[in-house]
Motif scaffolding. Sequence first.
Motif, short mmCIF file in Angstrom:
data_model
loop_
_atom_site.label_atom_id
_atom_site.label_comp_id
_atom_site.label_asym_id
_atom_site.label_seq_id
_atom_site.Cartn_x
_atom_site.Cartn_y
_atom_site.Cartn_z
N ASP A 100 66.87 -16.42 -11.68
CA ASP A 100 67.34 -15.96 -10.38
C ASP A 100 66.64 -14.63 -10.10
N VAL A 101 66.86 -14.08 -8.92
CA VAL A 101 66.22 -12.81 -8.57
C VAL A 101 67.20 -11.93 -7.83
N PHE A 102 67.21 -10.64 -8.14
CA PHE A 102 68.10 -9.67 -7.51
C PHE A 102 67.27 -8.57 -6.86
N GLU A 103 67.63 -8.20 -5.65
CA GLU A 103 66.96 -7.11 -4.96
C GLU A 103 67.45 -5.76 -5.51
N PRO A 115 54.63 12.46 -9.16
CA PRO A 115 55.62 12.57 -10.23
C PRO A 115 56.80 13.47 -9.94
N LYS A 116 56.69 14.37 -8.97
CA LYS A 116 57.80 15.28 -8.66
C LYS A 116 58.80 14.68 -7.68
N SER A 117 58.44 13.57 -7.06
CA SER A 117 59.34 12.95 -6.11
C SER A 117 60.56 12.38 -6.83
N GLN A 118 61.75 12.73 -6.32
CA GLN A 118 63.00 12.32 -6.96
C GLN A 118 63.81 11.37 -6.06
N HIS A 119 63.14 10.81 -5.06
CA HIS A 119 63.86 10.00 -4.08
C HIS A 119 63.94 8.54 -4.52
N SER A 120 65.14 8.05 -4.68
CA SER A 120 65.41 6.63 -4.97
C SER A 120 64.60 6.10 -6.15
N ASN A 121 64.49 6.89 -7.21
CA ASN A 121 63.72 6.44 -8.38
C ASN A 121 64.60 6.15 -9.59
N LYS A 122 65.93 6.25 -9.42
CA LYS A 122 66.85 5.97 -10.52
C LYS A 122 67.98 5.08 -10.00
N ILE A 123 68.17 3.90 -10.61
CA ILE A 123 69.18 2.97 -10.12
C ILE A 123 70.03 2.46 -11.28
N ARG A 124 71.26 2.07 -10.95
CA ARG A 124 72.22 1.66 -11.98
C ARG A 124 72.98 0.42 -11.51
N THR A 125 73.33 -0.45 -12.47
CA THR A 125 74.17 -1.61 -12.19
C THR A 125 75.35 -1.63 -13.15
N LYS A 126 76.47 -2.13 -12.66
CA LYS A 126 77.66 -2.30 -13.49
C LYS A 126 78.15 -3.74 -13.48
N GLY A 175 75.94 -6.54 -14.30
CA GLY A 175 74.93 -7.39 -14.89
C GLY A 175 73.67 -7.55 -14.09
N GLY A 176 73.41 -6.63 -13.17
CA GLY A 176 72.17 -6.64 -12.41
C GLY A 176 72.24 -7.31 -11.06
N LYS A 177 73.41 -7.85 -10.71
CA LYS A 177 73.53 -8.51 -9.40
C LYS A 177 73.39 -7.51 -8.26
N THR A 178 74.00 -6.33 -8.43
CA THR A 178 73.87 -5.27 -7.43
C THR A 178 73.49 -3.97 -8.12
N TRP A 179 72.76 -3.13 -7.39
CA TRP A 179 72.27 -1.86 -7.93
C TRP A 179 72.57 -0.74 -6.94
N GLU A 180 72.78 0.45 -7.47
CA GLU A 180 73.00 1.63 -6.63
C GLU A 180 72.05 2.75 -7.06
#
Length: 341
Positions: A211-214, A247-258, A260-265
């Motif tokens: 499957d694939v998750f955005e 490399p100094k850009s900190q915008h939207s470069n770290k994401i987390r799921t709780k 199992g990967g279906k949704t990310w924040e």
Amino acid sequence: MKYALSIGMFILFFTGCKHSKKTPSTPFSKLIIESVIEDSLLNIRALEINEQTLKAVSSIGDVYTYDTKTGQMAVERVSEDTLNFRASAIVENSYFALSIGSPAYLFKNQELVYEETHPAAFYDALHFWNSKEGIAIGDPTDGCMSMVITRDGGLTWQKISCDILPPAMEGEAAFAASDTNIAIVGDQTWVATGGRSSRVLYSSDKGMTWDVFETPIVQGLETTGMYSIDFYDALNGFAIGGDYTKPKSQHSNKIRTKDGGKTWEVVAQDQSPGYRSCVQYVPNSNAMGLVALGFAGVDYSQDGGATWKHLSDESYYTLRFLNDSVAFAAGKGKISKLTFK
């Protein structure tokens, strides 16, 4: 991905839950760095730890074997040819190394077990579900991400048909950045792609179906997206990346799921760290401890990635934990022991 920073090779081997449920480790406040080896000509893009043995392979095919207890080091060559390896794995007494480019060569204990010739061949990561079954992933060659799987302990490998894989988006590939494009917990598998499109490919059955998750991570350019993904257990996962040209850009470069990967924040939006090539959960941290590193330094989070503390400016490409307070990191010209306190 050919234009990305090279990196990456060895992956921790787990047969069950990734992290044991022990007493949670104490949050870190400082980092002690000790040199294992330094050589200006050395280029280690990833490493692997299996019990007390560390293995790292260089961009010219030299394998460094280090005993973490005795401090003894040995060096040997994977092949007579000079090959650039960025993915590898230790499985029981077997060692696998996978080269980039075309032809792509996969070795088991210095024996060639898979070869692929294609103008677009470029493998990025290698991981095993158990002692018999493993997977390697690479950039698209025929309309989907390249994936090869073994079911016999690495003696033979078969390429997965695009008929059962999600079609690749335009400009979607993967980064050979730290050999951490693949995360495995039990039979579940998560593959991080990057580039113009950065998504998570997911299999619940060891690569039989997909499957694939955005994801909301920064994407849209060939150099953007996820460079590294890790899962603490079947639900909690984290991915990091960005754009290595910024490399100094900190915008939207770290994401987390709780889930199992279906949704990310997105977490720590517009906060440090910026681009990082590798992220790993701290063992026994209940999915709260994370260490991320790259050529701009080492960072630590004790709250699941919500906030971060910069621990060192030392440049590395990849990292693996030996236990819940000691890790080893590799980079340009060095392998180091990292003790977190």
